[in-house]
Design a protein around this motif. Structure first.
Motif, PDB file in Angstrom:
ATOM      1  N   TYR A 193     -91.005   0.756  19.281  1.00 59.83           N
ATOM      2  CA  TYR A 193     -92.081  -0.253  19.306  1.00 59.83           C
ATOM      3  C   TYR A 193     -91.585  -1.595  19.825  1.00 59.83           C
ATOM      4  CZ  TYR A 193     -90.237  -2.843  15.298  1.00 59.83           C
ATOM      5  OH  TYR A 193     -89.455  -3.617  14.479  1.00 59.83           O
ATOM      6  N   TYR A 194     -90.294  -1.885  19.673  1.00 58.96           N
ATOM      7  CA  TYR A 194     -89.794  -3.223  19.991  1.00 58.96           C
ATOM      8  C   TYR A 194     -89.344  -3.351  21.449  1.00 58.96           C
ATOM      9  CZ  TYR A 194     -87.294  -7.631  19.501  1.00 58.96           C
ATOM     10  OH  TYR A 194     -86.867  -8.922  19.662  1.00 58.96           O
ATOM     11  N   ILE A 355     -85.689  -6.380  28.419  1.00 58.46           N
ATOM     12  CA  ILE A 355     -84.787  -5.559  27.587  1.00 58.46           C
ATOM     13  C   ILE A 355     -85.212  -4.095  27.546  1.00 58.46           C
ATOM     14  CG2 ILE A 355     -83.965  -7.474  26.157  1.00 58.46           C
ATOM     15  CD1 ILE A 355     -85.867  -6.360  23.923  1.00 58.46           C
ATOM     16  N   THR A 356     -86.352  -3.784  28.131  1.00 58.22           N
ATOM     17  CA  THR A 356     -86.792  -2.388  28.161  1.00 58.22           C
ATOM     18  C   THR A 356     -85.941  -1.624  29.178  1.00 58.22           C
ATOM     19  OG1 THR A 356     -89.011  -3.140  27.659  1.00 58.22           O
ATOM     20  CG2 THR A 356     -88.806  -0.889  28.503  1.00 58.22           C
ATOM     21  N   PRO A 357     -85.339  -0.509  28.768  1.00 61.18           N
ATOM     22  CA  PRO A 357     -84.519   0.231  29.724  1.00 61.18           C
ATOM     23  C   PRO A 357     -85.386   1.002  30.730  1.00 61.18           C
ATOM     24  CG  PRO A 357     -84.583   1.383  27.633  1.00 61.18           C
ATOM     25  CD  PRO A 357     -85.349   0.114  27.437  1.00 61.18           C
ATOM     26  N   GLU A 358     -84.720   1.661  31.674  1.00 58.62           N
ATOM     27  CA  GLU A 358     -85.482   2.396  32.702  1.00 58.62           C
ATOM     28  C   GLU A 358     -86.299   3.549  32.121  1.00 58.62           C
ATOM     29  OE1 GLU A 358     -83.086   3.535  36.032  1.00 58.62           O
ATOM     30  OE2 GLU A 358     -82.706   1.415  36.466  1.00 58.62           O
ATOM     31  N   LEU A 364     -93.280  -3.414  28.683  1.00 56.79           N
ATOM     32  CA  LEU A 364     -92.041  -4.151  28.972  1.00 56.79           C
ATOM     33  C   LEU A 364     -91.863  -5.211  27.886  1.00 56.79           C
ATOM     34  CD1 LEU A 364     -92.077  -4.915  32.824  1.00 56.79           C
ATOM     35  CD2 LEU A 364     -90.841  -3.100  31.618  1.00 56.79           C
ATOM     36  N   SER A 365     -90.666  -5.277  27.322  1.00 55.59           N
ATOM     37  CA  SER A 365     -90.339  -6.327  26.346  1.00 55.59           C
ATOM     38  C   SER A 365     -89.399  -7.300  27.045  1.00 55.59           C
ATOM     39  CB  SER A 365     -89.643  -5.731  25.125  1.00 55.59           C
ATOM     40  OG  SER A 365     -90.462  -4.732  24.554  1.00 55.59           O
ATOM     41  N   VAL A 393     -89.748 -13.512  22.456  1.00 55.26           N
ATOM     42  CA  VAL A 393     -89.904 -12.189  23.065  1.00 55.26           C
ATOM     43  C   VAL A 393     -91.386 -11.946  23.300  1.00 55.26           C
ATOM     44  CG1 VAL A 393     -89.624  -9.705  22.734  1.00 55.26           C
ATOM     45  CG2 VAL A 393     -87.913 -11.271  21.836  1.00 55.26           C
ATOM     46  N   ILE A 394     -91.751 -11.534  24.513  1.00 53.26           N
ATOM     47  CA  ILE A 394     -93.120 -11.051  24.676  1.00 53.26           C
ATOM     48  C   ILE A 394     -93.078  -9.557  24.982  1.00 53.26           C
ATOM     49  CG2 ILE A 394     -94.429 -13.119  25.289  1.00 53.26           C
ATOM     50  CD1 ILE A 394     -94.162 -12.434  28.172  1.00 53.26           C
ATOM     51  N   ARG A 395     -94.063  -8.881  24.444  1.00 50.17           N
ATOM     52  CA  ARG A 395     -94.219  -7.457  24.754  1.00 50.17           C
ATOM     53  C   ARG A 395     -95.510  -7.345  25.565  1.00 50.17           C
ATOM     54  NH1 ARG A 395     -94.093  -3.916  19.598  1.00 50.17           N
ATOM     55  NH2 ARG A 395     -95.721  -5.370  18.981  1.00 50.17           N
TER      56      ARG A 395
END
Ligand code: PLP
Length: 423
Positions: A193-194, A355-358, A364-365, A393-395
């Motif tokens: 979720y993060y 910080i979201t990986p591939e 996207l965070s 942080v924005i999600r």
């Protein structure tokens, strides 16, 4: 694909998008009289316009038929839930009989733990990701304590590496091997979720099963967002909520998956109720429980039809479009959002750290270093709804059903304005 951060280019992408007309199928909140740009479908999906009619139908049947609605409504209430199984099974990659809609998410995880967490003196540990969604942590801790065990020893958390923002599959697989024959259960959120990371559910499931553990997934952020093949991956069980990408309404009903290997079997521990017994004999009111030979065996109470109606409405949209088409658009949208963020970051001389990986779904965070709450307030005042977590942080979840490429371009322009206006 090569992207350009221009209005013309975003409109060109919209013109090519076969899903673009679906935006009109949803209600949007308005700020200052203008429809918002909505990036929080990972928290609560928008209301499909067709939902109202599904609820109205139940209200009218209740008004006109009262108790007779159970059997004589056009969509009878007593087996209303069955209508959801087939379209939902397609979304999660399951057989129709492996899926049921009932209760709410954390409640379902507790109920499924009754069946699938059966600790012994030797095999009692549960493996999960560090900082799992708090409700999952509370659920796991209370389950462990319920069995007279200590969460400190029974719950094994896989950590991210120092300085990294994501979990490595090899670290999860290594930890599974290390815990080995003490491992009773692997239970992880399929999409975090993060940070928005999609776990390699197939490989982790295989690893868990290879040491003799059972494997379950919390799919709150995965369902309707990423490709799932629960049956083929051999997942033992899963549960998800329906109010995020599934657009079924606040706090609404949850779905479960139970692999066919557990269906129609005797000797399974389960907390049972009358809607889990065989339909054919249910109303004979017999004292013995005779389980349905599908996932409905886990159904305890009669179906909450007013909750199921909006879920069914939303599933008709998924059925019309299909997950493959949604996912294809989702990947394009998220890649475009990434491009726009990088461009705007360069233009404002800001430091945006995605910080979201591939391995990701639609979310996207992003760390907006050097920015604060006032930027969030600026975006909100200007009609962009994002999820903000302190300190910065924005999600962002551009949901393919109702986000346009132009929305993303416009968001980028507002982000730039919001940052530059303070400089
Ligand atoms: C990953 C995850 N697990 C569990 C929950 C809790 O869901 P519920 O309140 O429907 O039980 C949520 C809610 O957002 C979630 O994101």
């Amino acid at each position: 694909m090569l992207f350009h951060n221009t209005l013309e280019f975003s409109r060109k992408l919209d013109a090519e998008d076969t899903l673009a007309p679906y935006k009109e199928q949803f209600h949007f909140p308005k700020i200052n009289g203008k429809k918002v740009i909505y990036f929080t479908g990972n928290s609560l999906g928008l209301q499909p316009k067709r939902t109202q009619a599904y609820i109205d139908e139940i209200m009218a049947d209740w008004k006109e038929l009262a108790v007779e609605g159970h059997f004589h409504a056009e969509k009878p209430w007593w087996d209303y839930h069955e209508r959801l199984a087939e379209p939902l099974a397609k979304v999660v990659g399951a057989r129709k009989d492996e899926v049921c809609v009932l209760n709410t998410l954390t409640v379902n995880l507790h109920f499924l733990m009754v069946s699938f967490y059966r600790p012994s003196a030797q095999r009692y540990k549960i493996l999960c990701e560090e900082k799992a969604f708090p409700s999952d942590q509370y659920m796991l801790q209370s389950q462990v304590r319920f069995h007279g065990l200590d969460p400190k020893t029974a719950i094994v958390e896989v950590k991210k590496r120092k300085g990294e923002h994501f979990w490595r599959t090899e670290d999860i697989v290594a930890k599974i091997s290390e815990v080995g024959d003490e491992l009773a259960l692997v239970l992880i959120g399929g999409v975090n979720y993060y940070n928005g990371q999609v776990f390699d559910m197939e490989r982790i499931t295989r690893a868990g099963k290879s040491v003799g553990a059972l494997v379950g997934w919390d799919l709150a952020h995965a369902v309707g967002n990423v490709p799932l093949q629960l049956h083929d991956w051999g997942v033992d069980f899963a549960a998800w909520c329906s109010y995020k990408y599934m657009n079924s309404g606040p706090g609404n009903a949850s779905g479960i998956f139970v692999h066919e290997r557990y269906l129609g079997k005797t000797g399974i521990q389960r907390f049972e109720g009358w809607w889990g017994t065989k339909k054919e004999t249910r109303f004979l009111m017999k004292p013995q429980f005779e389980p349905m030979d599908n996932a409905d065996a886990w159904q305890v109470s009669n179906p909450p039809v007013l909750s199921l109606a909006p879920y069914l409405a939303s599933l008709t949209l998924f059925d019309e479009v299909g997950m493959d088409v949604l996912i294809e658009k989702s990947r394009r949208l998220t890649a475009f959002l990434e491009h726009v963020l990088i461009q705007i970051g360069e233009e404002v001389g800001g430091e945006f750290e995605i910080i979201t990986p591939e391995d990701r779904g639609c979310q996207l965070s992003v760390f907006l270093h050097g920015e604060g709450r006032s930027l969030f307030d600026f975006l909100m005042e200007n009609g962009v709804i994002v999820d903000w977590r302190e300190p910065n942080v924005i999600r962002l979840a551009p949901v393919p059903f109702y986000t346009s490429f132009e929305d993303i371009f416009q968001f980028g322009q507002l982000l730039k304005q919001g940052i530059l206006s303070k400089k």
